[in-house]
Design an enzyme around this catalytic site. Structure first.
Site, short mmCIF file in Angstrom:
data_model
loop_
_atom_site.label_atom_id
_atom_site.label_comp_id
_atom_site.label_asym_id
_atom_site.label_seq_id
_atom_site.Cartn_x
_atom_site.Cartn_y
_atom_site.Cartn_z
N ASN A 41 0.82 -1.20 0.00
CA ASN A 41 0.00 0.00 0.00
C ASN A 41 0.86 1.26 0.00
OD1 ASN A 41 -2.02 1.98 0.46
ND2 ASN A 41 -3.30 0.51 1.53
N ASP A 42 1.38 1.64 1.15
CA ASP A 42 2.11 2.90 1.27
C ASP A 42 3.34 2.96 0.36
OD1 ASP A 42 0.32 3.77 3.25
OD2 ASP A 42 1.46 2.73 4.80
#
Length: 240
Positions: A165-166
């Site tokens: 994700n990040d």
């Protein structure tokens, strides 16, 4: 460090040496992760990472996503000439590394260039993804570090983000208000097509929306990674 302190109290040299080695290793790993996140150790410990609200994302328009099905995903893999997989903690949770190896084998049968892009803080510690993929008997030369592979994304047909994700959030480059702004990321958004395998639209460790999910070249493949990738592999086998 507690073991080391206990060793001094008990006058036990084994505890002192073992505790010192483990403590030193932990400090080195922590420094690596702080550098990869472009943040200081004090900021990580006291900065409330994950609690900061991304005001720009909250006040702006909602992210419009495009969902892809298993059959369409299999067709995209089949038509690609180059694929980069970006693994993350979600892959570890789903234990999807073995079925990803099967996906790699199907792609290589089609002479598709297949690689893995490894971010330094993907997973829960440096080297987490390397260990999991090695467990699935994926050759180490397929695992490319961020600095070496980032320039390849613009010329890549398909990027497959599995549980990350990040580390692929373009806000780290484009949004000064984001708590992850300045963090080095994998340039997955620059590929021709991106497929993201996720259970839901849940946020990552940083607690902010991932701008990539709303990009026009991004498609969301929802569901348990192991189950959905197994179905994609099955579809590809049926095509051959």
């Amino acid at each position: 460090m507690a073991a080391c302190a206990t060793g001094f109290i008990l006058n036990n040299n084994v505890l002192i040496v073992a505790g010192s080695l483990v403590g030193a290793s932990g400090i080195i790993l922590t420094q690596i992760m702080c550098k990869a996140m472009n943040r200081s150790l004090t900021n990580v410990l006291l900065g409330g990472f994950g609690q900061t609200v991304n005001a720009a994302a909250e006040d702006g328009p909602a992210i419009v996503i495009k969902e892809v099905g298993v059959e369409e995903a299999a067709m995209l893999f089949d038509a690609a000439s180059s694929v980069i997989v970006v693994p993350g903690y979600g892959m570890a949770v789903a234990q999807a590394q073995h079925v990803i190896r099967e996906l790699m084998e199907q792609c290589e049968k089609r002479n598709i260039d297949f690689k893995f892009a490894i971010h330094p803080v993907a997973g829960r510690m440096p080297g987490h993804m390397n260990v999991l993929l090695a467990e699935a008997n994926i050759s180490y030369d397929k695992l490319i570090e961020m600095e070496s592979i980032n320039d390849e994304f613009p010329s890549t047909d398909l990027v497959f983000v599995v549980g990350a994700n990040d580390v692929v959030n373009p806000a780290a480059r484009t949004n000064p208000q984001s708590p992850i702004y300045g963090m080095p990321i994998l340039n997955a958004d620059k590929a021709r097509t991106v497929i993201v395998s996720k259970r839901s639209m849940g946020k990552g460790y940083a607690g902010v929306e991932n701008e990539l999910f709303g990009y026009p070249n991004c498609l969301m493949l929802f569901g348990d990674a192991k189950q959905t990738i197994t179905k994609v592999v099955t579809e590809m086998k049926d095509m051959s």
